[in-house]
Enzyme design. Sequence first.
Site, PDB file in Angstrom:
ATOM      1  N   HIS A 220       1.026  -1.284   0.031  1.00  0.00           N
ATOM      2  CA  HIS A 220       0.402   0.052  -0.191  1.00  0.00           C
ATOM      3  C   HIS A 220       1.128   1.465  -0.090  1.00  0.00           C
ATOM      4  O   HIS A 220       2.097   1.172   0.858  1.00  0.00           O
ATOM      5  CB  HIS A 220      -0.798   0.144   1.179  1.00  0.00           C
ATOM      6  CG  HIS A 220      -1.496   0.858   1.880  1.00  0.00           C
ATOM      7  ND1 HIS A 220      -2.375   1.950   0.984  1.00  0.00           N
ATOM      8  CD2 HIS A 220      -1.170   1.885   3.372  1.00  0.00           C
ATOM      9  CE1 HIS A 220      -2.574   3.104   1.952  1.00  0.00           C
ATOM     10  NE2 HIS A 220      -1.729   3.142   2.828  1.00  0.00           N
ATOM     11  N   TYR A 254      -6.320   9.171   1.849  1.00  0.00           N
ATOM     12  CA  TYR A 254      -6.719   9.807   3.223  1.00  0.00           C
ATOM     13  C   TYR A 254      -5.239  10.800   3.270  1.00  0.00           C
ATOM     14  O   TYR A 254      -3.818  10.552   3.132  1.00  0.00           O
ATOM     15  CB  TYR A 254      -6.490   8.997   4.463  1.00  0.00           C
ATOM     16  CG  TYR A 254      -5.272   7.868   4.145  1.00  0.00           C
ATOM     17  CD1 TYR A 254      -3.728   7.792   4.681  1.00  0.00           C
ATOM     18  CD2 TYR A 254      -4.991   6.605   4.034  1.00  0.00           C
ATOM     19  CE1 TYR A 254      -2.892   6.990   5.399  1.00  0.00           C
ATOM     20  CE2 TYR A 254      -4.325   5.555   3.930  1.00  0.00           C
ATOM     21  CZ  TYR A 254      -2.732   5.811   4.456  1.00  0.00           C
ATOM     22  OH  TYR A 254      -1.947   5.132   4.422  1.00  0.00           O
ATOM     23  N   ASP A 547     -27.523 -20.474  17.810  1.00  0.00           N
ATOM     24  CA  ASP A 547     -29.082 -21.799  17.479  1.00  0.00           C
ATOM     25  C   ASP A 547     -28.905 -22.244  17.142  1.00  0.00           C
ATOM     26  O   ASP A 547     -28.069 -22.741  15.704  1.00  0.00           O
ATOM     27  CB  ASP A 547     -29.578 -20.925  17.508  1.00  0.00           C
ATOM     28  CG  ASP A 547     -30.287 -19.534  15.860  1.00  0.00           C
ATOM     29  OD1 ASP A 547     -28.915 -19.456  15.624  1.00  0.00           O
ATOM     30  OD2 ASP A 547     -31.098 -19.536  15.844  1.00  0.00           O
TER      31      ASP A 547
END
Length: 841
Positions: A220, A254, A547
């Site tokens: 990256h 970013y 469940d």
Amino acid sequence: MSPTSRVIIIGAGIVGANLADELIQRGWKDITVIEQGPLELPGGSTSHAPGLVFQTNPSKTMTEFASYTVQKLTDLGAFNPVGGLEVATTETRWRDLHRKHGWATSWGVEAQLLDAGQCKRRYPLLDEQVVYGGLYVPSDGLALAGVAVEKLIERTRAAGVLYRDRTEVTGVGQQENRVTGVWVGEEFLAADIVVCCAGFWGAKVGAMVGMRVPLLPLAHQYVKTTSVKGLRGRNSEPNGASLPILRYQDQDLYFREHGDRYGIGSYAHRPMPALIEDLPRMDPQDHTPENMPSSLQFTVEDFLPAWQASKTLLPELAEAEIASGFNGIFSFTPDGGSLVGQCPQVEGFYLAEAVWVTHSAGIAKAVAELLSTGRSGTDLSDCDVNRFEEVELAPSFVRQTAQQNFVEIYDVRHPLEPRLGARNLRVSPFHARQRELGAHFMEGGGWERPYWYESNARHLDELPWDWRPPIRDTWSALHHSPLAAVEAYKTRTAVAMYDMTPLKRLEVSGPGALALLQRLSTGNMAKSVGAVTYTLLLDEAGGIRSDITVARLGQHTFQVGINGNIDTAYFQVEARRQNEALVPGGWVQVRDITGGTCCIGLWGPLAREVIELVSDDDFSNEGLRYFRARAAHLGGVPVTALRLSYVGELGWEIYTSAENGQRLWDVLWQAGQRHGIIAAGRAAFASLRLEKGYRSWGVDMSTEHNPFEAGLGFAVSAKKEQDFVGKAAVQRLREAPPTRSLRCLLIDNAGDVVLGKEPVFHEGRAVGYVTSAGFAHTVGRPIALAWLPAELTFGQQVQVEYFGRRINATITQDPVYDPQMKRLRGLEPQASPAGAPVGAG
């Protein structure tokens, strides 16, 4: 586990150091941390991570982990709370930030939606002309990972933790399915517990115990710029930051400050897999901030488009240049989640992998809780290492899906959006017939699952006016079809066939099968052959770990319908422990039979008319009662029929072996033609099960919830004498008034369909969140389940926030359909919801 156990942690990055600290806080003593690099610069992802912490996540679990990380790093003096700002430069992103704001509100994170001018005031360097608005979270900020690790090592060393750096783990010892320690060269270090926090080396360490870790290291890009005019004089420290951390997700970027320079991270490039075997080996003494195993050579050509996009959002970058850059390695997984938990084949070997700095302390806390008490206080199903199916562990699958996750990391993703690659891995024996009927497939667990059938379009005109689906908003209409209304209507008024094959099932057999099921479940399994029981698996604190539905097919043979591979691993581990105990008559085998079998759900008021055309066996109310199973033949096909229904209509789950599957489909399809039979998909199924109030584990409830607040107290046998996991806890919980309850909501406006995870408000205050949601075709209203304070009762009004808009809803007694269960049990003549008689039940 006991604090006297010997623990070895592999990896001294921010996860390993945090784990050592969390264990020390819980009284553990004998802890060794092994690091192949130097402690001051280990060389993994921690050493180069830019440290941006954005807490908001669609996963409640990951948000809680991030929030804990913020809290802990703040206490360590290793967090800079500058806030986090995500900006939208498209209308689609702006709407998505409203959705994210809803997540933040649901999970208890303070967040604000800002218009373009407010974004500019928060972040003066922005070009407000390209911004629609932004999402601001005041408590987001920068994790100072290196500082945090240094302080954690200092603190834990003082408490007795032994750190061995410049030491490579070369093997993991095991004996009789238990970890015994690790090899470091020729030296063996004994341990009762080994936790792998090795970052992108995790797959290599996992292989040492024969475990396939579905992790792909990917590079990256990150750059630092030259000095930027608007940043000069803002920060006294060379690496300091005072502006909010910034995400420009429309361009996969970013930003953070480094003094008067920018750091820019980019996902806007081709995936760059970094296979461990191809990485050059480095001597630990050669590690530098610019030269370490996790930092690869910068490929400037991959970054140039991102550089141009950065200048659009931050115009002052036009006068700056790229000063330096690197391609840093991070870990990606097939679904983008972390990998946490114990290896099912080797007890005592744990993983905490694919963990970003953002979630590091939170996940370390969860692992420490697992080791100390056997359970995490935060539900781990989103990141449980055992969640993947066998087909999803294949290296080719991991490579393809992990790279796609990298590409889509900042994409606006719909909760129902199907994966486009790695498809058609698993298909049921009915697949060819489903394609002929125009099935629209989505994927889950590697299975192709029909969601609706285009062949049912011919029935749209038959829908009564009160069954006509509403016009939905653009978002809820995505990956949906009005044909779901047709299929729900036909299920309620005639008969439909559902492919239930992908629902996972185990065969539990042997003389110890009953003892295993009695020990793990809340129900009484000591019933006659043919009994079917809905029951729960709990943890020791009474939290719902699953469940299940158990059918006793023989004296020592049970078929168990489960929720996924996490359950498989649990049963297999517990069976192995039981077998190792060498209790006379206690031997048990657990076998996954899903792939070798198939299942059709035949449901509707005319289901009995169909089945009686192809079978001489007794399928009457008396011949096969509700929640009973029997062997039978349908058109010559040997089957096992379970009389139960998760859509709330008369019918059966009909199982046969895979080689008989297509014939079973054809037999039922042909017999059903005179009764208007259709094939129906998961979209209708989801709507009908919500109308019946049936809970979905992992969505509506988890280990964080107990049976009584989830509305499942009936599944806990009050008369069961045998001890079972969680029994002591539920005995206490049964007497304690719940503080929250899972409630059913009917939304006032038929067109306001929500999809789940939205916050719920009462008297202007956020009080809970939606779990499952959809449209209840039988009652003509959107429906949702939501966790709310227990004092909110039936008939009270609440509001659900959907993309920033408050929608009125009413708390309603559930189920909203057939609450007396008469249609399921065949206790009254069947009538269509529209009022027309449709046959006897």
